[in-house]
Design an enzyme around this catalytic site. Structure first.
Site, PDB file in Angstrom:
ATOM      1  N   HIS A   1      -6.110   1.540  -0.327  1.00  0.00           N
ATOM      2  CA  HIS A   1      -5.031   2.408  -0.799  1.00  0.00           C
ATOM      3  C   HIS A   1      -5.331   3.889  -0.610  1.00  0.00           C
ATOM      4  O   HIS A   1      -4.438   4.723  -0.715  1.00  0.00           O
ATOM      5  CB  HIS A   1      -4.682   2.110  -2.266  1.00  0.00           C
ATOM      6  CG  HIS A   1      -5.798   2.355  -3.205  1.00  0.00           C
ATOM      7  ND1 HIS A   1      -6.583   1.354  -3.705  1.00  0.00           N
ATOM      8  CD2 HIS A   1      -6.276   3.493  -3.732  1.00  0.00           C
ATOM      9  CE1 HIS A   1      -7.488   1.865  -4.508  1.00  0.00           C
ATOM     10  NE2 HIS A   1      -7.332   3.157  -4.548  1.00  0.00           N
TER      11      HIS A   1
ATOM     12  N   ASP B   1      -8.372  -4.652  -1.074  1.00  0.00           N
ATOM     13  CA  ASP B   1      -8.375  -3.198  -1.196  1.00  0.00           C
ATOM     14  C   ASP B   1      -9.594  -2.589  -0.511  1.00  0.00           C
ATOM     15  O   ASP B   1     -10.188  -1.632  -1.009  1.00  0.00           O
ATOM     16  CB  ASP B   1      -8.312  -2.770  -2.660  1.00  0.00           C
ATOM     17  CG  ASP B   1      -7.899  -1.314  -2.813  1.00  0.00           C
ATOM     18  OD1 ASP B   1      -7.288  -0.785  -1.878  1.00  0.00           O
ATOM     19  OD2 ASP B   1      -8.199  -0.714  -3.864  1.00  0.00           O
TER      20      ASP B   1
ATOM     21  N   SER C   1     -12.131   6.892  -6.075  1.00  0.00           N
ATOM     22  CA  SER C   1     -11.646   5.727  -5.358  1.00  0.00           C
ATOM     23  C   SER C   1     -12.321   5.574  -3.999  1.00  0.00           C
ATOM     24  O   SER C   1     -12.334   6.497  -3.191  1.00  0.00           O
ATOM     25  CB  SER C   1     -10.137   5.869  -5.150  1.00  0.00           C
ATOM     26  OG  SER C   1      -9.658   4.900  -4.284  1.00  0.00           O
TER      27      SER C   1
END
Length: 477
Positions: free
Chosen positions: A117, A147, A220
């Site tokens: 993402h 992911d 992230s």
């Protein structure tokens, strides 16, 4: 010795003991300085650019993350791409949205891992190294289900991280994250492993590592290290109501991430094992209903037509207790184990069927892109009802049976006052099993319902809008 002198001695002794305990406690805390020096050069900052047409940008109004305060706790991706407010551009121009995330270098020739993402829908990906030089990266491949994304930059002799075995992690073990929260490069936070094998909503194929490491937007895709300086996970999600850190962070295990990265590098796509079943948790009442000593395993609520489970002899109502010798304590354990297998591999299962233990051997299939497909049901035919349950039912038509791939069953036409209303049954629900007995027609339903035992957990398999599940209830009279 006088009394004041005695008190003074005891006070001095107590102070020494407390000081000694404090020194000992301090000595037992880990020192992360050498780890950070060694690992930081291989951690990178990732920014992306995505061109947005004027009409989309104008409608966004400078999108902001909604305030979740007051809503039920929920999982949310903390690294959503934010679209900053910008002055209006001349008509016909395009605006650029930027995203900040983290990543880490796994090979000296420029392969980098991050989250899917972070780079999803990006037109350009830029990697900033520890020496602040910037390189444009190519997306080798990305896998939304796990992911995980693999990038490549054109460079040589880059610093790399050391990879560890996530399966060797222990709950309570110290771990450390390096990343770029809110754009602050190479920020270091530490904590412990809170749990392993966590399942998150819509993430059934990743057994997440849960930690209390402070993770925020920008972390992230960054690495999670053990005390040996080895990467054991990729920081991915947090549990939050406010959008910030609340002590619940989740990382993708490195064993899962590297398997995905290798497949992306070699073939550009990821294949996973698949059974073709819908499962549910076995609670105390279901365990009693199916003759289990304790709640455990994965209950098969639905079998998809022509899937590996259907071909391998698995049946609705089977409780899967182990796969290839690995126990299934929670139903969420099954997708993790199945997804890690390759299509075509054999899988041995221990199942409980109608109170008996059986062993089955199935051939694992390949997870399709879209595995959702079953029609909803309503019906009209011969009607029956049971006052004990408080429902009126009708038999399924031939067309409905074909559409739902059922040999029989009844559909609820009306819910009256009684147990059915209390357990949430609705008109349109299809009942295929009651008290572990298949319901082929309305007369069978009435017969089984009349013979239901009192004060004991009874199971019922219900199809609602094509989704099957088992529910339990008790009749007091």
């Amino acid at each position: 010795m006088s009394m004041p002198s005695l008190k003074l001695c005891w006070s001095a002794l107590l102070s020494v003991l407390l000081l000694g305990q404090a020194v000992t406690a301090h000595a037992e805390l880990p020192d992360f300085t050498e780890l950070v020096k060694e690992a930081s050069p291989a951690v990178v900052n990732i920014s992306t650019r995505q061109k947005i047409p004027d009409n989309v940008a104008a409608n966004s109004g400078g999108m902001s993350v909604p305030d979740l305060e007051g809503l039920p706790p929920m999982f949310r991706e903390f690294f959503e791409r934010s679209i900053p407010r910008q002055p209006s551009a001349p008509k016909g121009h395009q605006r650029e949205a930027q995203s900040l995330g983290s990543g880490f270098i796994i090979s000296s020739d420029g392969y980098i891992m991050t989250n899917n993402h972070v780079i999803a829908d990006a037109d350009e990906v830029v990697v900033r190294l520890s020496d602040r030089s910037e390189l444009e990266a190519k997306v080798v491949g990305a896998d939304p289900r796990s992911d995980v994304a693999l990038l490549k930059v054109d460079a040589k002799d880059l610093p790399t991280v050391r990879l560890g075995k996530s399966e060797d992690l222990q709950v309570g073990e110290w771990v450390l994250a390096i990343g770029s929260p809110f754009g602050f490069d190479h920020s270091v936070t530490a904590g412990i492993v809170s749990a392993k094998g966590r399942s998150l909503p819509n993430e059934s194929y990743v057994p997440f590592i849960q930690t209390d490491v402070a993770i925020n937007p920008g972390n992230s895709g960054g690495p999670l290290f053990n005390l040996q300086g080895e990467v054991v996970g990729i920081n991915s999600q947090i549990f939050t109501r406010s959008g910030g850190f609340m002590g619940l962070s989740f990382a993708i295990p490195m064993s899962v991430a590297m398997d995905v990265a290798d497949q992306l590098k070699n073939s550009g796509k990821v294949s996973r094992g698949w059974l073709g079943v819908v499962i549910q948790e076995v609670n105390k009442d279901l365990a009693e209903s199916f003759g289990l000593e304790k709640p455990a395993g994965a209950l098969v609520a639905q079998i998809l037509d022509d899937g590996p489970a259907a071909k391998g002899g698995l049946q609705v109502g089977d409780v899967i207790l182990s796969l290839n010798g690995k126990p299934i304590d929670m139903s969420a354990d099954l997708p993790h184990l199945v997804g890690a297998l390759k299509p075509g591999e054999k899988a041995e299962m221990d199942v409980v069927r109608e109170g008996d233990h059986k062993k089955l051997t199935l051939t694992i299939g390949s997870l399709p892109e879209d595995s959702e497909a079953l029609a909803s049901a309503t019906g009209q035919s011969a009607e029956s009802h049971s006052n004990r349950l408080g429902v009126k039912v009708v038999e399924l038509s031939a067309e409905q049976k074909k559409g739902l791939d059922l040999k029989g069953g009844v559909v609820i036409s009306e819910v009256l006052d009684g147990p059915a209303a209390l357990i949430g049954l609705r008109p349109g629900d299809v009942i295929t099993h009651l008290n572990n007995e298949p319901i082929l027609k309305a007369s069978t339903f009435e017969k089984v319902a009349k013979a239901l035992p009192k004060d004991r957990s009874v199971s019922m398999r219900v199809l609602r809008k094509g989704r099957a599940s088992f529910i339990t209830f008790k009749l007091s009279e």
